[in-house]
Design an enzyme around this catalytic site. Structure first.
Site, PDB file in Angstrom:
ATOM      1  N   ASP A  76      36.057  10.114  36.694  1.00  0.00           N
ATOM      2  CA  ASP A  76      34.956  10.579  37.134  1.00  0.00           C
ATOM      3  C   ASP A  76      34.321  11.331  35.718  1.00  0.00           C
ATOM      4  OD1 ASP A  76      35.347  10.200  39.783  1.00  0.00           O
ATOM      5  OD2 ASP A  76      35.614  12.516  40.214  1.00  0.00           O
ATOM      6  N   LYS A 133      28.753   8.336  43.470  1.00  0.00           N
ATOM      7  CA  LYS A 133      28.973   8.840  44.864  1.00  0.00           C
ATOM      8  C   LYS A 133      27.548   9.127  45.634  1.00  0.00           C
ATOM      9  CE  LYS A 133      33.272  11.197  43.729  1.00  0.00           C
ATOM     10  NZ  LYS A 133      34.625  10.407  44.262  1.00  0.00           N
ATOM     11  N   GLY A 266      43.461  14.450  43.144  1.00  0.00           N
ATOM     12  CA  GLY A 266      44.358  15.412  42.677  1.00  0.00           C
ATOM     13  C   GLY A 266      45.262  14.764  41.534  1.00  0.00           C
ATOM     14  N   SER A 288      38.939  15.382  38.509  1.00  0.00           N
ATOM     15  CA  SER A 288      38.830  16.430  37.669  1.00  0.00           C
ATOM     16  C   SER A 288      39.843  16.309  36.283  1.00  0.00           C
ATOM     17  CB  SER A 288      38.755  17.574  38.218  1.00  0.00           C
ATOM     18  OG  SER A 288      38.089  17.552  39.471  1.00  0.00           O
TER      19      SER A 288
END
Lengths: 348, 205
Positions: A76, A133, A266, A288
Site C-alpha cells: 500500500d 481500491k 494486519g 499500513s
C-alpha cells in the site's frame, strides 16, 4: 524446518491441474449460462474469444495477471515517493490509496477511491503494476480506474461500501479484480461475480495478523472438507454459499481456491508474511505495516525476502534481523475494537 | 533411462504453471523427469535444463542479487551448455539491454547474457494484455501456438549470435541464442506443451 500446517492433506498447487483447465472451466460455465444470460442472469463469464483474432481483457488474460504476482508482496502506498521505495525494495505491485488503512480507521468519515492525479503520478513513476481500491459496489469508481489504466482493481472493505447488498459484476470489466474474503463462501461468491484473485480480509490497519490467520485457515479447511464430503453435501454447500454447484465441485477437486489467493490484513513484519505463506497464501498484501513503521525501506525489503524464501528459516531470520521491533507500527488489539469498528464485516 | 533434472527459478512468479507443463511434456515424450525449484546457488548443481518463469523482473532480479544466485546463474548461462527457456520477466533478465516503454532507462539487477534489447511493458498495461495466434520458428520448422501476453515486453533489437524466432505486429516476441530461448509470451498458460517438449528434447541432447 516446520511441519506442514495441514498434515496428511496433499496440497496441490493451483496449477497442478494446469492453468488452462481453470480457464476452460469458466468458459464451460459461460456456455452453460448462455441461455440463462438471455433470460437475464447477471453474473456469468463471457464466451471465449474467436481463436484467430487478437483479444484483450479475456478470462484467460484476467486470470493470468495474478499468477505473476505469486510469491510476491503488494504494498500500500499513498504517493509516488512511497511507490518508488516499494519498487526498489522488490514489491511486485503497489496499491494506491488516499489514506493508509490505519489512518482510515483513525480519521473516520467516508473513505473513497484515491485521487486520479495521485494514481496517475504513481503510474508514471514506476515500472511495476499499479492497483487501486474502489468502494464495494461502486461501478463508476471502477470504470474510472479502468479508464486511466490501473492494472488491477481491489473492491475493498477498507473503503466505505456504497451498496450494502451487491458487489460489482466484475465479468463486465477488462481489468482484473481482487476481492477480500473471510471464508470459502465469501471467496466463491466473489469468484462467481468475476474476481480474478482473492485475498483474506484480515482486519486492515491494525498491525495484527490474527484475523488474516483465522481467515486463511478457515478458507483452506473449508476447501479440504469439501473434498471429503459427499456429493449431496457439496450440493447443499453450493446452495448455502449461493454459487453454482460446478464451482463447488471444482474446489473439491483442487482442494483450494481456483484462483490466486493472497493474505492481507494486519501483516507488519517479515515473520508475519512468512507465517501466511506457510499457511498456504500465494503471496501477501502489506497495508499500513510498511509505511506506518519507522523503518519502511528496510522493512519493505525484509518482507519481500521473507515472502519469497518463507520455506528457508535462515532467510526468514535474516529478514527479521533487518528490522527492529521497536520500529514496527504500534498495532491495535482487535478485542479492543467495537463491532462497529470492524472493517471485515463489510460486504458478505 | 536417463533422468532429466529441470531447474525452475522459484523466487517469485508463475513457477508451478511451468512445473505442470514440464511434467506433462515429459509424459508426452516418455521421459523420466525431476523438477528442482531453484532458490539458492546450490540448487543449480546437476540440472539438465533451466526455466526462468514470468513474474516481476525487478523483484526476481533483486532477490537473485540478495540470495547470491545472480553470479553462479550468470556463469551457468554464459557457459551456454544448459538449455534454457525464459518467459516474460525471465526473458527480460536475460537481455543485455532493458528499457521501460514509459519510464525509459531502468536500473535493476540483470543476468544480461543474450544479445537483444527488451522493452518492458511494450504493449501497454494489463488492460492491453492480450492473446493471439502466433507462429514460432523452432529447429528449422514452424509451430503454431497461442501467445498469451501479460504486460509483456517486446524485443526491439536483436544482434550478434541471437536471432528472432517469432514476430508480432512487426516486432520480435521470441529470441533464440544457442541453447537459450526467450519468449515475451506465456506458453505455460495454454494446454499446448510444444515449447516445453522442445526444451526437454534439447536437454536429452
Amino acid at each position: 524446518m516446520l511441519p506442514d500446517p495441514y498434515p496428511g492433506i496433499q496440497r496441490p498447487g493451483l496449477v497442478e491441474v494446469g492453468f488452462d483447465e481453470i480457464v476452460e472451466f469458466f468458459y464451460r460455465l459461460a456456455e452453460a449460462y448462455d441461455k440463462l444470460r438471455e433470460e437475464g442472469l447477471v453474473y456469468a463469464p463471457p464466451a471465449p474469444p474467436e481463436p484467430d483474432i487478437v483479444a484483450s481483457g479475456t478470462v484467460r488474460v484476467k486470470l493470468a495477471f495474478p499468477v505473476y504476482q505469486k510469491g510476491g508482496v503488494v504494498m500500500d502506498v499513498t504517493n509516488s515517493e512511497q511507490a518508488g521505495i516499494a519498487e526498489d525494495a522488490g514489491a511486485v505491485a503497489v496499491m494506491v490509496l488516499d489514506k493508509l488503512p490505519y489512518d482510515v480507521r483513525r480519521s473516520g468519515g467516508v473513505a473513497r477511491m484515491a485521487s486520479v492525479s495521485a494514481i496517475k503520478s504513481v503510474m508514471e513513476t514506476i515500472t511495476i503494476p499499479v492497483m487501486a481500491k474502489v468502494r464495494i459496489g461502486h461501478y463508476y469508481e471502477a470504470l474510472v480506474l479502468e479508464e486511466i489504466g490501473v492494472d488491477m482493481i481491489d473492491e475493498s472493505e477498507v473503503l466505505t461500501p456504497v451498496d450494502e447488498k451487491h458487489h460489482i459484476n466484475k465479468w463486465l470489466f477488462k481489468v482484473p479484480f481482487v476481492n477480500g474474503a473471510r471464508n470459502l463462501g465469501e471467496a466463491l461468491r466473489r469468484i462467481n461475480e468475476g474476481a480474478s484473485m482473492i485475498r483474506t480480509k484480515g482486519e486492515a490497519g491494525t498491525g495484527n495478523v490474527a484475523e488474516a490467520v483465522r481467515h486463511m485457515k478457515l478458507i483452506n479447511s473449508e476447501a479440504y472438507s469439501l473434498a471429503l464430503s459427499s456429493p449431496e453435501d457439496r450440493l447443499r454447500k453450493a446452495r448455502e454459499y449461493g454459487v453454482p454447484p460446478a464451482l463447488v465441485e471444482l474446489v473439491a477437486r483442487l482442494r483450494r481456491l481456483p484462483v490466486v489467493n493472497f493474505a492481507a490484513g494486519g501483516i507488519a513484519t517479515p515473520a508475519d508474511a512468512a507465517l501466511m505463506m506457510w499457511l498456504g497464501a500465494d503471496g501477501v498484501f502489506v497495508g499500513s505495516g510498511i509505511f506506518k513503521s519507522e523503518d519502511p525501506r528496510q522493512r519493505a525489503e525484509a518482507i519481500v525476502l521473507a515472502t519469497a524464501l518463507w520455506d528457508d528459516p535462515a532467510s526468514v531470520a535474516e529478514a527479521q534481523e533487518m528490522i527492529s521491533e521497536r520500529k514496527s507500527m504500534m498495532g491495535i488489539d482487535i478485542r479492543q475494537l467495537s463491532p462497529s469498528e470492524l472493517l471485515q464485516v463489510r460486504g458478505e | 533411462m536417463k533422468k532429466i533434472r529441470v531447474g525452475i527459478v522459484a523466487l517469485q512468479g508463475g513457477v508451478s504453471e511451468h512445473a505442470y507443463m514440464v511434467r506433462r511434456a515429459a509424459r508426452n515424450l516418455g521421459i523420466d523427469c525431476e523438477i528442482v525449484y531453484v532458490k539458492h546457488a546450490e540448487n543449480l548443481n546437476g540440472i539438465d535444463a533451466l526455466i526462468l518463469p514470468g513474474g516481476e523482473s525487478t523483484t526476481i532480479g533483486a532477490l537473485m542479487a540478495r540470495t547470491g544466485l545472480l553470479k553462479p546463474l550468470k556463469n551457468l548461462l554464459e557457459a551456454g551448455e544448459t538449455p534454457v527457456l525464459a518467459t516474460c520477466a525471465g526473458a527480460i533478465l536475460l537481455a543485455k539491454r532493458v528499457v521501460d516503454k514509459h519510464v525509459g532507462e531502468v536500473k535493476q539487477p540483470l543476468l544480461a547474457v543474450m544479445d537483444f534489447e527488451a522493452v518492458r511493458n511494450y504493449f501497454g498495461r494489463q488492460r492491453e494484455s492480450f492473446e493471439t495466434p502466433l507462429r514460432v520458428r523452432l529447429d528449422g520448422g514452424e509451430v503454431s501456438v497461442r501467445g498469451v501476453f501479460i504486460r509483456a515486453p517486446a524485443f526491439t533489437k536483436v544482434w550478434g549470435r541471437a536471432e528472432s524466432i517469432s514476430d508480432f505486429e512487426g516486432v520480435s516476441v521470441a529470441v533464440r541464442e544457442g541453447e537459450k530461448i526467450a519468449l515475451a509470451f506465456h506458453p505455460e498458460l495454454t494446454s499446448d506443451t510444444v515449447i516445453h517438449e522442445y526444451l526437454l528434447r534439447k536437454a536429452l541432447g
